[in-house]
Design an enzyme around this catalytic site. Structure first.
Site, PDB file in Angstrom:
ATOM      1  N   TYR A 245       1.093  -1.236   0.180  1.00  0.00           N
ATOM      2  CA  TYR A 245      -0.619  -0.068  -0.148  1.00  0.00           C
ATOM      3  C   TYR A 245       0.646   0.954  -0.134  1.00  0.00           C
ATOM      4  CZ  TYR A 245      -4.832  -1.936   1.072  1.00  0.00           C
ATOM      5  OH  TYR A 245      -6.339  -2.051   0.448  1.00  0.00           O
ATOM      6  N   ASP A 273      -5.966   0.067  -6.679  1.00  0.00           N
ATOM      7  CA  ASP A 273      -7.514   0.190  -6.993  1.00  0.00           C
ATOM      8  C   ASP A 273      -8.317   0.929  -5.307  1.00  0.00           C
ATOM      9  OD1 ASP A 273      -7.541  -1.810  -4.661  1.00  0.00           O
ATOM     10  OD2 ASP A 273      -8.319  -2.860  -6.288  1.00  0.00           O
ATOM     11  N   HIS A 359     -10.168  -5.879  -5.527  1.00  0.00           N
ATOM     12  CA  HIS A 359     -10.465  -5.711  -4.740  1.00  0.00           C
ATOM     13  C   HIS A 359     -11.938  -6.621  -3.864  1.00  0.00           C
ATOM     14  CE1 HIS A 359      -7.710  -3.582  -1.459  1.00  0.00           C
ATOM     15  NE2 HIS A 359      -8.720  -4.035   0.299  1.00  0.00           N
TER      16      HIS A 359
HETATM   17  O1  173 Z   1     -10.262  -4.050   2.059  1.00  0.00           O
HETATM   18  C1  173 Z   1      -9.434  -3.963   3.216  1.00  0.00           C
HETATM   19  O2  173 Z   1     -10.563  -3.984   4.190  1.00  0.00           O
HETATM   20  C2  173 Z   1      -8.685  -3.696   3.166  1.00  0.00           C
HETATM   21  O3  173 Z   1      -7.498  -2.612   1.825  1.00  0.00           O
HETATM   22  C3  173 Z   1      -7.748  -2.929   3.876  1.00  0.00           C
HETATM   23  C4  173 Z   1      -6.406  -2.871   4.586  1.00  0.00           C
HETATM   24  C5  173 Z   1      -6.042  -2.491   5.001  1.00  0.00           C
HETATM   25  C6  173 Z   1      -6.383  -1.552   6.324  1.00  0.00           C
HETATM   26  C7  173 Z   1      -7.869  -1.886   5.928  1.00  0.00           C
HETATM   27  C8  173 Z   1      -8.379  -1.630   5.009  1.00  0.00           C
END
Ligand code: 173
Length: 495
Positions: A245, A273, A359
């Site tokens: 991320y 995304d 996702h």
């Molecule tokens: O889909 C999710 O929940 C997500 O990608 C995520 C990842 C880390 C923290 C919060 C949500």
């Protein structure tokens, strides 16, 4: 264990107790260290309410229940770390438990023996019965009305086969290669946050299960075990990928890319995304968001500070991807591609791969099912003779070996399953992960024999009847529907 505490002076507990609100700053004690979470609170994926609840208190127990020890290293700037606590802070009460725990323990005691699990949907059904309400809400939820979530699965049921006969299928080989790693099956465990919500072994048992069956685990940026713990759980030559991320502060990304190199990660999957997290209403309704009062202002707490602030970076562009590519010799794959044009752009930019994904239906509702997008991509890449220029991966809605086969017939190199592994792990830990992989391998092997093919390279679009895929209808899937948790409307106070 968290951030380098070397230079920071201590924070007296009296000082801590002056920072309990957004106005005065939200300070929280975690594992003996004080953090200023005033900025982070607006983007905390678990909601603002729990952070505010912990203001001025020792939140170690709650934090450690959900997060890995390296989460701040990955997501929080050094400025937010104020130094060690001097004195003793009051412990924050754990308000994250809900539901009847005794009843849940009883269901866990009576859960079906693993040998009575016949398919991936069984894991989902059992999870629905034995997970804490929090975990089930988080795992199962998807964006808005969850049309993409259901469509991801149902699109596969609009594709039928044209099997060949009399082709000698005594030996079927489903092994393959992904981003240069040899694996025993063309599917992988995709990244999903917080495996420990469902099972105390978290991502460790997933790593071990994948190692035993030689398939790839993609490690989440938001895993509940640390990156190092998950790598240490793997066998010496076990290939693992990392899902990245990208935060506004790119130094976090480059630090992780360096770490991936150091630890021998075989592919970096940059998630593209998630400019902002989608709106997951099932999660919001069941979890601990501010839905228990009549004050219009508290409801928007997380957004009012800065409406465009995000846990991830909405400013992410192709330029960043090019720079990541330059920064490392580890293959770079972009995860979350949803249109043919973007696959072509990825090729132009010399990216190693794309994951066609929405996702798991958790981001933009009404984004198309990835298998449908794959059919379009396959046609265009063939026309342009670009099929071998990039590796195409796909995830979302996969439940059966036949789903994997369909995606491979349409040119996918590998197929990811996210929730399926979370559920298998939640129900039975490492044993569940191994069972899930074996079931999928067996389904694939059997179906390939019945299809008249004996290895992955023989899987081509000619084996598929695609006439119904775009815009056709499908039959109802009872197994899927029975595990699916429907959305519910607003609750009255006396309900
Ligand atoms: O889909 C999710 O929940 C997500 O990608 C995520 C990842 C880390 C923290 C919060 C949500």
């Amino acid at each position: 264990i968290l951030l380098d505490t070397g230079e920071k002076p201590g924070v007296p507990v009296e000082e801590l107790s002056k920072h309990l609100t957004l106005k005065d700053g939200v300070w929280v004690v975690i594992n003996g260290e004080v953090y200023d979470l005033s900025e982070f609170i607006a983007v905390h994926p678990g909601g603002a309410k729990i952070v505010l609840h912990c203001a001025g208190k020792d939140a170690s127990d709650i934090f450690n229940k959900f997060h890995a020890k390296d989460v701040f290293e990955k997501f929080l700037s050094e400025d937010a770390h104020l130094g060690p606590l001097i004195g003793e802070a009051e412990k924050a009460e754990d308000i994250t438990n809900s539901g009847d725990e005794e009843e849940r323990q009883e269901r866990i005691k009576n859960k079906p023996p693993i040998n009575s699990v016949y398919n991936i949907s069984d894991f989902e059904h059992i999870s629905k019965e034995i997970l804490t309400p929090n975990a089930w809400a988080y795992y199962s939820s998807a964006a808005d009305d969850e049309f993409s979530l259901r469509e991801n699965h149902y699109a596969y049921s609009r594709i039928f086969f044209h099997p060949k006969v009399l082709t000698d299928v005594q030996n079927v080989d489903i092994s393959t290669e992904m981003l240069g790693s040899k694996v025993d099956a063309p599917f992988y465990c995709s990244a999903a946050a917080q495996a420990r919500l469902g099972h105390p072994d978290g991502e460790i048992s997933i790593a071990r299960g994948c190692g035993r069956e030689n398939i790839i685990q993609m490690i989440s940026s938001s895993s509940s075990n640390t990156f190092d713990e998950i790598l240490d759980a793997a066998r010496p030559d076990q290939p693992q990928w990392f899902q990245l991320y990208v935060l506004p502060d790119r130094s976090f990304s480059y630090k992780m890319i360096d770490k991936c190199k150091l630890r021998g990660i075989k592919g970096i999957f940059v998630t593209v995304d998630t400019a902002l997290l989608g709106r997951r209403e099932k999660d919001m309704r069941f979890r601990m968001f501010d839905n228990d009062n009549d004050d219009l202002e508290t409801e928007s707490l997380a957004k009012e500070k800065d409406p465009i602030m995000s846990f991830k970076d909405p400013g992410l562009t192709w330029d960043d991807i090019r720079k990541f590519k330059q920064a490392t010799d580890i293959p770079i794959v972009i995860k979350g591609v949803q249109r043919v044009d973007d696959v072509l752009l990825a090729i132009e930019n010399n990216i190693d791969g794309v994951v066609l994904s929405n996702h798991g239906g958790r981001q933009l509702d009404f984004s198309r099912a990835p298998i449908e997008v794959l059919a379009d991509v396959n046609k265009v890449l063939k026309q342009k003779n670009l099929e071998n220029k990039i590796e195409i991966y796909i995830d979302g809605g996969v439940r059966r070996g036949s789903d994997v086969i369909k995606a491979l017939c349409l040119g996918a190199k590998g197929v990811g399953l996210g929730r399926a592994f979370l559920y298998a792990n939640s129900c039975y830990g490492e044993k569940g992960v191994v069972k899930a992989i074996r079931m999928l391998k067996e389904e694939m092997t059997l179906d390939m024999k019945l299809l008249g093919v004996s290895n992955i390279s023989q899987l081509t679009p000619e084996l598929l009847d695609l006439r119904r895929l775009q815009g056709g209808s499908h039959h109802s899937d009872h197994l899927y529907n029975s595990a699916y948790e429907p959305l519910t409307p607003a609750k009255f106070l006396d309900e």
